[in-house]
Design an enzyme around this catalytic site. Sequence first.
Site, mmCIF file in Angstrom:
data_model
loop_
_atom_site.group_PDB
_atom_site.id
_atom_site.type_symbol
_atom_site.label_atom_id
_atom_site.label_comp_id
_atom_site.label_asym_id
_atom_site.label_seq_id
_atom_site.Cartn_x
_atom_site.Cartn_y
_atom_site.Cartn_z
ATOM 1 N N LYS A 126 1.100 -1.085 16.152
ATOM 2 C CA LYS A 126 2.497 -0.942 15.107
ATOM 3 C C LYS A 126 3.305 -1.782 14.235
ATOM 4 O O LYS A 126 3.457 -2.455 14.293
ATOM 5 C CB LYS A 126 3.592 0.077 15.441
ATOM 6 C CG LYS A 126 2.923 1.893 16.256
ATOM 7 C CD LYS A 126 3.651 2.477 16.022
ATOM 8 C CE LYS A 126 3.138 3.950 16.465
ATOM 9 N NZ LYS A 126 4.362 4.218 17.230
ATOM 10 N N HIS A 129 8.022 -3.062 10.372
ATOM 11 C CA HIS A 129 8.321 -2.765 8.690
ATOM 12 C C HIS A 129 9.902 -2.586 8.683
ATOM 13 O O HIS A 129 10.423 -3.347 9.714
ATOM 14 C CB HIS A 129 7.366 -1.733 9.259
ATOM 15 C CG HIS A 129 8.357 -0.901 10.304
ATOM 16 N ND1 HIS A 129 9.499 0.227 9.552
ATOM 17 C CD2 HIS A 129 7.927 -0.189 11.008
ATOM 18 C CE1 HIS A 129 9.942 1.336 11.296
ATOM 19 N NE2 HIS A 129 8.806 1.042 11.914
ATOM 20 N N HIS A 132 12.382 -1.977 10.874
ATOM 21 C CA HIS A 132 12.967 -3.205 12.024
ATOM 22 C C HIS A 132 13.967 -3.871 11.499
ATOM 23 O O HIS A 132 14.033 -4.821 12.411
ATOM 24 C CB HIS A 132 11.826 -3.175 13.458
ATOM 25 C CG HIS A 132 11.167 -2.080 13.679
ATOM 26 N ND1 HIS A 132 10.023 -2.093 13.658
ATOM 27 C CD2 HIS A 132 11.247 -1.357 14.816
ATOM 28 C CE1 HIS A 132 9.672 -0.962 13.979
ATOM 29 N NE2 HIS A 132 10.340 -0.938 14.889
HETATM 30 N N1 ARG Z 1 10.502 0.634 20.263
HETATM 31 C C1 ARG Z 1 12.118 1.581 19.434
HETATM 32 C C2 ARG Z 1 11.459 2.419 18.620
HETATM 33 O O1 ARG Z 1 11.374 1.641 17.735
HETATM 34 C C3 ARG Z 1 12.781 0.644 19.977
HETATM 35 C C4 ARG Z 1 13.487 0.841 21.638
HETATM 36 C C5 ARG Z 1 15.180 0.647 21.342
HETATM 37 N N2 ARG Z 1 15.607 -0.116 22.245
HETATM 38 C C6 ARG Z 1 15.666 1.143 24.044
HETATM 39 N N3 ARG Z 1 15.514 0.313 25.225
HETATM 40 N N4 ARG Z 1 15.307 2.575 23.890
HETATM 41 O O2 ARG Z 1 12.074 3.250 17.813
#
Ligand code: ARG
Length: 562
Positions: A126, A129, A132
């Site tokens: 993905k 973007h 982040h």
């Molecule tokens: N990958 C997730 C997102 O982009 C964030 C993960 C954050 N960390 C976790 N331990 N849940 O929304």
Amino acid sequence: MDRNERIASLIKIEGVSEEEIASLLSAPKDLAFADVALPCFRFAKALRKSPVQIAEELAAKISQDLPPYLLSCAALNGYLNFKFSRENMAKDTLLKVLREKENYGKSDLGKGKTICIDFSSVNIAKPFHIGHLSSTVIGGALSRIFSALGYTVVRINHLGDWGTQFGKMIVAYKKWGEDADIEKGGVKALHKLYVRFHQEAEQDESLNDLGRHYFKLIEDGDKEALALFERFKAVSLAEAKRVYDRLGIDFDSYAGESFYNDKMQPVLDKLEEKGLLVESDGAKIVDVGDDMPPCLLVRSDGATLYATRDLAAAYYRKKTYDFYKCLYVVAYQQNLHFKQVFKVLELLGEPWAKDLEHVNFGMVSLVDGTMSSRQGKVVYLEDVLNSAVEKAKSIIEEKNPNLEKKDEIAEEVGVGAVIFGALINNRIKDITFSYDKVLNFDGETCPYVQYTHARCASLIEKAGGFDIEKADFSALENAHEIISAISSFEDMLRSAAEKREPSVITRHAVDLAELFNKYYIDNRILNAEESVKNARLALTFAVKQVLANSLTLLGIAAPNKM
Ligand code: ARG
């Protein structure tokens, strides 16, 4: 001994250690009454006296035998206020910065304590973007801030690398994918395939079944499916790392969601044992109280969820790192998710559940022209960095066309502007990002701070250095606000860490730059009399150093020329 320790040693309060007192001392916003103050409110209960009375008694006692570096010690509204002899404070502060240089501000406050910081945590295949951006730069800044305070920091990228979407990706790749496109387009090409999958699946429902089938193959360890999945992951990671390099960010662990595949069952067993796991329409949930919906952990088809993986991750981190705190730098949209996960661990009776913290932040959107994310277009962070650098380059071309290494400096200014722009406000605020705003050389911006730093560097270079032995510190009486800002840098670092708030550092850097620029207009530096010049150059050096240290903590370069 540093300033706070020295003051703390004067203050005797029964049952309170000198260290604790030192950590409570801080510089007030308004320097009219004090350079550093001790709030006496929290001693009231133990001493059974009012804060006002405590402050007055302490002030009376300390004033009887005031050390020479103090001008006064007085009580005001429950605060114990200290004022320093200005000359003395200027000398102490500047000598300290000169001695410690890039270590100025650092301490070993957190020695022996480990902090896990889960940040950036991008999703495979993905786009990386602009959403982040905040997680990445807030997490990066916090990890440097905690390291500077002596904590052991574990930087974790909890990759989003699990879910049915990877089955769909495989279907899309097999049907329409071209290796050459992926080679060239990277994640953008992968994302395009993914978007196409959804368009075609609207006409042809069977594609979704096929997607599920391929995801099952990944889960079952099918060779071909796994190889493709690993390939998507490699393409995504290579791209993310390119961005991390530019942002000066590194990770200690890339253990993402898939890493926890074999680590969830023990958690589910534990929940079952304690009678916390409840069946509901074939799914398994935990009731987390009346104020939130139940936490769904196993779907009726047996699939585990994001929350299930986070539970397993929390156990794994506790066991592996024995953290003192585990921070999750994730957008506020996930408030409920973390509340639920933390609650489940609390219900399980884990004493460390209280050490998990969601460090949340607001949304980022872009205002400039066609790149608006509101129009449903994805804004890639790398494109944002490229545009910022390009614009920085044209500003430099205009302002300083003869500058050496223009491309290098444009990268430092452009990338720095994006990082700083994301860190200037309280993290919970939503950000509307604009290139013009973050690249403005006048304002609460990175170029403003970097430019002030370069101005200091050029002053020192023009002077050919300075001799601190021959400095007349009494000449710095009118630089008291700057001296205070320099000496409060250590307090700022501590406060930024305590609040998990890098904006404390960005704001302080802007304030210090402003103070210095004002001073620079009103005071001759290079053609002042020798002893005065030495003092003012020492001040200039200290300002430069503190600005550089601040920028470094934020992950931003501090060029000497720009
Ligand atoms: N990958 C997730 C997102 O982009 C964030 C993960 C954050 N960390 C976790 N331990 N849940 O929304």
